[in-house]
Motif scaffolding. Structure first.
Motif, short mmCIF file in Angstrom:
data_model
loop_
_atom_site.label_atom_id
_atom_site.label_comp_id
_atom_site.label_asym_id
_atom_site.label_seq_id
_atom_site.Cartn_x
_atom_site.Cartn_y
_atom_site.Cartn_z
N LYS A 1 46.18 62.30 -29.66
CA LYS A 1 45.04 62.70 -28.85
C LYS A 1 43.84 61.94 -29.40
O LYS A 1 43.68 61.81 -30.62
CB LYS A 1 44.81 64.21 -28.96
N GLN A 2 43.01 61.45 -28.48
CA GLN A 2 41.86 60.68 -28.96
C GLN A 2 40.85 61.61 -29.61
O GLN A 2 40.53 62.67 -29.08
CB GLN A 2 41.21 59.94 -27.80
N SER A 3 40.36 61.20 -30.76
CA SER A 3 39.24 61.90 -31.39
C SER A 3 38.03 61.00 -31.26
O SER A 3 38.13 59.79 -31.48
CB SER A 3 39.51 62.15 -32.88
N ILE A 4 36.92 61.60 -30.89
CA ILE A 4 35.70 60.79 -30.90
C ILE A 4 34.89 61.21 -32.11
O ILE A 4 34.60 62.38 -32.32
CB ILE A 4 34.90 60.92 -29.58
N LEU A 5 34.58 60.22 -32.95
CA LEU A 5 33.88 60.52 -34.18
C LEU A 5 32.40 60.17 -33.99
O LEU A 5 32.08 59.06 -33.57
CB LEU A 5 34.45 59.70 -35.34
N TYR A 6 31.54 61.12 -34.29
CA TYR A 6 30.10 60.84 -34.29
C TYR A 6 29.69 60.66 -35.74
O TYR A 6 29.68 61.60 -36.51
CB TYR A 6 29.33 62.00 -33.64
N LEU A 7 29.38 59.42 -36.06
CA LEU A 7 29.15 59.08 -37.46
C LEU A 7 27.68 59.08 -37.81
O LEU A 7 26.86 58.52 -37.08
CB LEU A 7 29.72 57.69 -37.74
N SER A 8 27.36 59.73 -38.92
CA SER A 8 25.97 59.69 -39.40
C SER A 8 25.97 59.73 -40.91
O SER A 8 27.01 59.96 -41.53
CB SER A 8 25.18 60.86 -38.83
N SER A 9 24.81 59.50 -41.50
CA SER A 9 24.71 59.51 -42.95
C SER A 9 23.49 60.31 -43.36
O SER A 9 22.47 60.32 -42.66
CB SER A 9 24.61 58.08 -43.47
N ARG A 10 23.60 60.96 -44.50
CA ARG A 10 22.45 61.74 -44.99
C ARG A 10 21.56 60.90 -45.88
O ARG A 10 20.44 61.31 -46.20
CB ARG A 10 22.94 62.96 -45.79
N ASP A 11 22.03 59.75 -46.32
CA ASP A 11 21.17 58.96 -47.21
C ASP A 11 21.15 57.48 -46.83
O ASP A 11 20.24 57.03 -46.16
CB ASP A 11 21.58 59.15 -48.68
N ILE A 12 22.17 56.74 -47.25
CA ILE A 12 22.15 55.30 -47.00
C ILE A 12 23.32 54.93 -46.11
O ILE A 12 24.06 55.80 -45.67
CB ILE A 12 22.21 54.52 -48.33
N ILE A 13 23.50 53.67 -45.86
CA ILE A 13 24.57 53.26 -44.96
C ILE A 13 25.94 53.40 -45.64
O ILE A 13 26.14 52.90 -46.74
CB ILE A 13 24.37 51.79 -44.50
N HIS A 14 26.83 54.10 -44.95
CA HIS A 14 28.23 54.15 -45.36
C HIS A 14 29.06 53.60 -44.20
O HIS A 14 28.52 53.30 -43.14
CB HIS A 14 28.63 55.58 -45.71
N SER A 15 30.35 53.51 -44.41
CA SER A 15 31.16 52.97 -43.33
C SER A 15 32.53 53.64 -43.29
O SER A 15 33.22 53.72 -44.30
CB SER A 15 31.31 51.46 -43.50
N PHE A 16 32.88 54.12 -42.10
CA PHE A 16 34.14 54.85 -41.91
C PHE A 16 35.28 53.86 -41.75
O PHE A 16 35.27 53.05 -40.83
CB PHE A 16 34.02 55.72 -40.66
N TRP A 17 36.26 53.93 -42.62
CA TRP A 17 37.40 53.01 -42.51
C TRP A 17 38.67 53.65 -43.03
O TRP A 17 38.79 53.95 -44.21
CB TRP A 17 37.13 51.72 -43.30
#
Ligand code: HEC
Ligand SMILES: [Cu+2]
Length: 505
Positions: free
Chosen positions: A321-337
């Motif tokens: 099932k498709q999950s839609i991820l809403y990505l945000s950060s509380r401090d600096i840039i991170h990256s979902f991988w």
């Protein structure tokens, strides 16, 4: 040596000038040498031969090279005033086609010929062979552009060239096929972890195709290079230059057109697979992914009276099932991988406007690891979270379990305790600023006015919202905060009661 044993000097010039040279410069300090030659050569004018000048010294000759552009210089071999060696040494520099003949009038058949482009000693012999001479009938054997002795050689060398090309091409095909076979059978598996998402499919397909093309290019370049190094290496004692080749329009067009077409084709495929990875399914599972130094947390919006979302340090995803991820950060840039999912997206600080989305449809149940793919400081390498891909029913069970946990009064009460009451009330029976909660429910409490009271729901509620109504003997009044009635909800107070109920010795 040159125009071998020409029977008469006239034929020597004829052969030499007719075949190869148009603009002749004569170098001699003896006027007679020059004039004699000049006259002889003027007779050849109808063949296009022209004496462009006569010089007496090396310097004059070099100056004339620039101004008159001769393609043949005839040097008086017997002239002591001309330093032949110096002449040759200096004439070598330069790029245009130029030939020097050292001619001795005492023995014209001994003329020495130097060609700027083939000056190296070992090639002079070859070069001389290209010259031919006139036979006894004094008819030129060789007409202009007609190179009888070379014809066979050339044919052989053309044949040889084709054989080299065929052999190299076969080697390229073999090496490329070997590389591709290796890539198909485990080579790329070592490069990429197992694919576990629908989005990985077009990406891996494109990646595989690109790798095959790269394997072919690698074979093409390396095989050609190694082949040339081995087959055309310099033989011992060979000091000659390589053949000069200037431009090859057909080749240049080919090697521009083919890569251009390949790049455009791959750009098209790239666009296609990008579109496929972005394709949105209806009603995806929504997950808010929040990065912060140096951990991930996940929020799942839920439809419940008690809570509107649940938070988890582990990411759960229903399979297929498709999950839609809403990505945000509380401090600096991170990256979902998650490498198995292939797709990757940065998580940016900056609030709602900077939220990025990523769609992932996991296709295999299992536990994966989310890594931060953006160098984000000291513990970047430890910024790893577990991703559990489970069946839809397992996922639902987990989610309802989490919701129930959050709406469980005991859990709510414990939460309130941890955050508000822990500083003054223990749960292990030991005395704190206030009485311990261990065994509190149902206990008979003696108050400061000497009366006793049995702890029940009403008493606890009163103690919380109207703190000073009853003071437990041995404890100070006015210490416990007075505003819990406003701060805590009914649900939370109820939770506290339920929590206290569980604290029995
Ligand atoms: C700053 C210290 C302090 C904090 C924080 C505090 N209390 Fe108290 N609490 C006391 C003291 C002192 C007493 C005893 C005096 C009294 O009865 O008011 C007491 C008494 C009680 C009693 C009666 C206990 C008994 O043995 O009869 C209850 C119930 C209670 N507190 C609940 C809470 C709850 C719920 C919280 C958190 C939401 C809380 N308290 C936070 C100091 C505190
Ligand atoms: Cu990070």
């Amino acid at each position: 040596m040159l125009c071998k044993n020409p029977p008469i000097i006239n034929d020597f010039y004829k052969c030499m000038t007719e075949q190869l040279s148009r603009r002749v410069l004569i170098a001699s300090s003896h006027p007679l040498f020059g004039q004699g030659l000049h006259r002889l050569l003027q007779e050849r004018r109808q063949a296009g031969v022209e004496v462009v000048g006569m010089v007496a010294t090396v310097d004059e000759a070099l100056a004339a090279l620039d101004q008159l552009h001769p393609d043949l210089i005839i040097v008086d071999y017997d002239d002591q005033a001309l330093n032949r060696d110096e002449f040759l040494a200096r004439f070598v520099e330069g790029e245009s086609k130029l030939r020097v003949v050292l001619l001795s009038l005492h023995s014209p058949q001994e003329a020495i010929v130097y060609d700027r482009r083939t000056l190296a000693a070992s090639q002079i012999d070859n070069w001389l062979e290209e010259w031919t001479y006139l036979d006894e009938t004094q008819k030129p054997l060789i007409k202009q552009g007609d190179e009888i002795p070379k014809v066979e050689n050339r044919r052989r060398s053309v044949m040889k060239k084709y054989i080299h090309i065929v052999v190299a091409a076969v080697l390229v095909v073999i090496v490329a096929a070997g590389l591709i076979f290796w890539l198909e059978n485990g080579g790329t598996a070592a490069l990429l972890p197992e694919a576990a998402s629908a989005q990985a499919e077009p990406i891996d397909q494109l990646f595989g195709l690109e790798f095959k093309v790269i394997a072919f290019l690698f074979a093409l370049i390396v095989v050609m290079m190694v082949y040339s190094m081995v087959v055309f290496r310099r033989k011992k004692g060979d000091l000659t230059d390589a053949e000069h080749i200037e431009g090859n329009t057909k080749l240049e067009i080919t090697w521009t057109a083919i890569p251009l077409a390949a790049v455009l084709f791959f750009a098209f495929l790239g666009g296609q697979s990008l579109a496929e990875t972005l394709r949105a399914d209806p009603q995806p599972e929504i997950v808010n992914v929040i990065g912060q130094k140096w951990q991930w947390s996940f929020e799942y919006p839920v439809d419940s009276v008690a809570v509107d979302k649940i938070a988890s340090p582990v990411m759960y995803m229903p399979v297929d099932k498709q999950s839609i991820l809403y990505l945000s950060s509380r401090d600096i840039i991170h990256s979902f991988w998650v490498p198995e999912f292939r797709v990757k997206q940065d998580a940016l600080p900056g609030g709602e406007n900077m939220v990025r989305t990523l769609r992932v449809t996991p296709t295999k149940e299992g536990t994966y690891y989310l890594r931060c793919a953006e160098l984000c400081g000291q513990n970047h390498t430890n910024m790893i979270a577990e991703v559990r891909v489970v069946s839809q029913s397992e996922f639902d069970a987990w989610l309802t379990g989490e919701v129930a946990k959050l709406s469980d009064p005991v859990a709510i009460g414990q939460n309130v305790y941890e955050n508000n009451c822990k500083a003054c009330h223990t749960i292990d029976g030991s005395k704190g600023v206030g009485p311990s909660w261990l065994g509190l429910y149902g206990r008979e409490e003696t108050l400061t006015d000497g009366t006793t009271v049995v702890v029940d729901e009403a008493y606890i509620i009163e103690s919380i919202i109207n703190t000073n109504a009853k003071i437990v003997a041995g404890y100070p009044a006015g210490v416990m905060p007075q505003n819990y009635g406003e701060v805590l909800t009914e649900e939370q107070i109820n939770g506290v009661i339920e929590y206290i109920r569980t604290l029995v010795p």
